[in-house]
Design a protein around this motif. Structure first.
Motif, PDB file in Angstrom:
ATOM      1  N   UNK A  19      23.872   8.031  33.695  1.00  0.00           N
ATOM      2  CA  UNK A  19      23.261   7.570  32.432  1.00  0.00           C
ATOM      3  C   UNK A  19      23.520   8.561  31.295  1.00  0.00           C
ATOM      4  N   UNK A  20      23.538   9.871  31.653  1.00  0.00           N
ATOM      5  CA  UNK A  20      23.664  10.892  30.608  1.00  0.00           C
ATOM      6  C   UNK A  20      25.108  11.077  30.150  1.00  0.00           C
ATOM      7  N   UNK A  25      32.783   8.134  31.198  1.00  0.00           N
ATOM      8  CA  UNK A  25      33.318   7.252  32.245  1.00  0.00           C
ATOM      9  C   UNK A  25      34.512   6.438  31.744  1.00  0.00           C
ATOM     10  N   UNK A  26      34.749   6.486  30.407  1.00  0.00           N
ATOM     11  CA  UNK A  26      35.953   5.850  29.862  1.00  0.00           C
ATOM     12  C   UNK A  26      37.215   6.538  30.406  1.00  0.00           C
TER      13      UNK A  26
ATOM     14  N   UNK B 121      20.727  -1.108  37.978  1.00  0.00           N
ATOM     15  CA  UNK B 121      20.359  -1.570  36.642  1.00  0.00           C
ATOM     16  C   UNK B 121      21.020  -0.663  35.601  1.00  0.00           C
ATOM     17  N   UNK B 122      21.013  -1.128  34.351  1.00  0.00           N
ATOM     18  CA  UNK B 122      21.435  -0.343  33.188  1.00  0.00           C
ATOM     19  C   UNK B 122      22.884   0.154  33.302  1.00  0.00           C
TER      20      UNK B 122
END
Lengths: 84, 155
Positions: A19-20, A25-26, B121-122
């Motif tokens: 998430x951070x 991740x591209x 999720x997300x």
């Protein structure tokens, strides 16, 4: 964070911490697409990895440029438009 | 008398190699005698697919809930069905993780069907789904390339 990582089950639950750094991740995605595309298109495989590197950089630069343009449009241009 | 003119180019259609390229990504090139190209293309497709599942968990491949994404992911071959089966049998069936009841806020409907605590999720789920879909779509491009490529040479 350490407890989360120790309890992590690879391939069953999401990679901790993505998430951070999701924008980074591209990079592997661009590299993977370039590896496959250049395997199809490069006639002489001696220059394969160089052309993969060039295409990866091109994808990343193009996506970054589009992101900057969209940010300018949303943050600068749209607020300048009249409300009605 | 029935021979084609000398300058006519014959179209090559490698149906068997194309089918093999779907079953085992990259194997179509190997069948046509281009082993190195097959290893590079197949490694790229399977690498992207596995990286997608590593990022988002096996839940990123879900034929029932994300059908349109699965259509793209299925281009990577039977590995997509294996991942979907693993998701259904391990995560969605509750064999790993735990099933959590989801309250609805509506007194007439006390809970939604329970979902796994491992459900993605997300961002990780979005990224993993995208990686696997890109792997499938790129393998479709590889299959089309194999279909029209002359054995041992360019398309």
């Amino acid at each position: 964070m350490i407890a989360t990582t120790l309890a992590y089950l690879p391939f069953l639950e999401p990679l901790p911490g993505v998430e951070r750094i999701w924008m980074l991740m591209l990079l592997p995605l661009a590299l993977g697409i370039s590896v496959i595309y250049k395997a199809m298109k490069v006639a002489d495989l001696e220059r394969y990895w160089r052309s993969v590197g060039v295409m990866t950089v091109q994808i990343v630069l193009a996506m970054t440029g589009l992101a900057v343009l969209l940010a300018i449009l949303v943050q600068v241009v749209v607020p300048m438009l009249p409300a009605e | 008398m029935n021979e084609p003119p000398a300058n006519t180019t014959r179209t090559t259609i490698n149906t068997g190699a194309a089918v093999l390229a779907w079953v085992v990504p990259g194997a179509g090139y190997v069948m046509l005698g281009d082993r190195r190209r097959g290893v590079l293309a197949g490694g790229g497709v399977l690498g992207l697919f596995l990286l997608g599942m590593l990022i988002g968990g096996v839940d990123v491949v879900d034929r029932a809930e994300d059908t349109l994404w699965f259509v793209a992911q299925a281009g990577a071959g039977p590995v997509a069905w294996v991942a979907d089966f693993a998701n259904a049998e391990l995560v969605k069936a509750g064999r790993v993780g735990e099933m959590i009841a989801v309250p609805t806020g509506d007194p007439r409907v006390p809970t939604y069907p329970a979902v796994s605590s491992l459900k993605g999720v997300a961002r990780p789920n979005e990224l993993g789904t995208l990686y696997c879909a890109m792997a499938g779509l790129m393998n479709v491009a590889v299959i089309l390339d194999v279909l029209g490529r002359r054995p041992g040479g360019r398309a």
